[in-house]
Design an enzyme around this catalytic site. Structure first.
Site, PDB file in Angstrom:
ATOM      1  N   ARG A 139       0.849  -1.190   0.000  1.00 34.28           N
ATOM      2  CA  ARG A 139       0.000   0.000   0.000  1.00 34.28           C
ATOM      3  C   ARG A 139       0.885   1.241   0.000  1.00 34.28           C
ATOM      4  O   ARG A 139       1.788   1.360   0.833  1.00 34.28           O
ATOM      5  CB  ARG A 139      -0.907   0.041   1.236  1.00 34.28           C
ATOM      6  CG  ARG A 139      -1.844  -1.152   1.362  1.00 34.28           C
ATOM      7  CD  ARG A 139      -2.929  -1.100   0.304  1.00 34.28           C
ATOM      8  NE  ARG A 139      -3.898  -2.174   0.492  1.00 34.28           N
ATOM      9  CZ  ARG A 139      -4.136  -3.117  -0.393  1.00 34.28           C
ATOM     10  NH1 ARG A 139      -3.476  -3.145  -1.546  1.00 34.28           N
ATOM     11  NH2 ARG A 139      -5.031  -4.045  -0.154  1.00 34.28           N
ATOM     12  N   GLU A 156       2.378  33.528   2.366  1.00 33.25           N
ATOM     13  CA  GLU A 156       2.972  34.440   1.380  1.00 33.25           C
ATOM     14  C   GLU A 156       2.964  33.872  -0.038  1.00 33.25           C
ATOM     15  O   GLU A 156       3.055  34.617  -1.008  1.00 33.25           O
ATOM     16  CB  GLU A 156       4.384  34.856   1.794  1.00 33.25           C
ATOM     17  CG  GLU A 156       5.384  33.722   1.860  1.00 33.25           C
ATOM     18  CD  GLU A 156       6.746  34.171   2.354  1.00 33.25           C
ATOM     19  OE1 GLU A 156       7.739  33.631   1.840  1.00 33.25           O
ATOM     20  OE2 GLU A 156       6.819  35.046   3.227  1.00 33.25           O
TER      21      GLU A 156
END
Length: 181
Positions: A37, A140
């Site tokens: 997985r 930002e």
């Protein structure tokens, strides 16, 4: 124990990033066979259904690099390490919209991509909104455009693909139900 549980028998870290990490796990399946997985660890996020006094919802448009296009979404953001989701939701509402809310409450949580990621989004509703003169600054590197829309306009944006992400579609359906009551 869940009868379908997959027991981890091996784990290898592939990538540790600023937001996500990736690992591969060897698992034993319920029938005794093994499989691999590929799993993404995510700190979780919040999303806010912000409803104005005239029953419009606040949405933000921003570019999503993974999809190479702009999307229209409800305000949302990543939970910082050690941060309570309630605090994250209040912070994100202010940063992305410039609003705070007199009525603010948790609705529910949901998994975004449980086939490969453990991200959980905590959904909130904000009502009785008021604009802040000097809101907290957002990230930002995040450029967003704030907009308001009616439920009919939101339906139209879902139909034409401008609203394309699952959290926003889920939230709009939830908001429509809430506004009927």
């Amino acid at each position: 124990m869940n009868r379908f549980e997959e027991k981890t028998i091996g784990r290898k870290s592939i990538y540790e990033g600023k937001i996500i990490s990736l690992r591969v796990e060897d698992v034993e399946l319920p029938d005794g066979k093994t499989a691999q997985r590929e799993l993404v660890d995510h700190p979780g996020a919040v999303a806010i259904i912000a409803i104005t006094d005239d029953e419009k919802i606040l949405l933000v448009e921003q570019y999503r690099k993974a999809l190479k296009r702009s999307l229209i979404e409800i305000p949302a953001g990543k939970i910082e390490k050690g941060e309570n989701p309630d605090v994250t939701a209040l912070r994100e509402l202010e940063e992305e919209t410039g609003y705070r809310a007199k009525q603010f409450s948790y609705l529910q949580s949901f998994a975004t991509s449980p086939g490969f990621a453990n991200e959980i989004i905590h959904l909130y509703i904000a009502k009785d909104l008021f604009k802040i003169e000097h809101p907290a600054k957002g990230d930002e590197d995040e450029f967003i455009h704030l907009m308001e829309c009616t439920m009919a306009e939101a339906d139209e944006m879902m139909a034409d693909g401008r609203i394309f992400d699952a959290k926003t579609a889920f939230a709009i359906l939830y908001a429509k139900k809430l506004l009927k009551n």
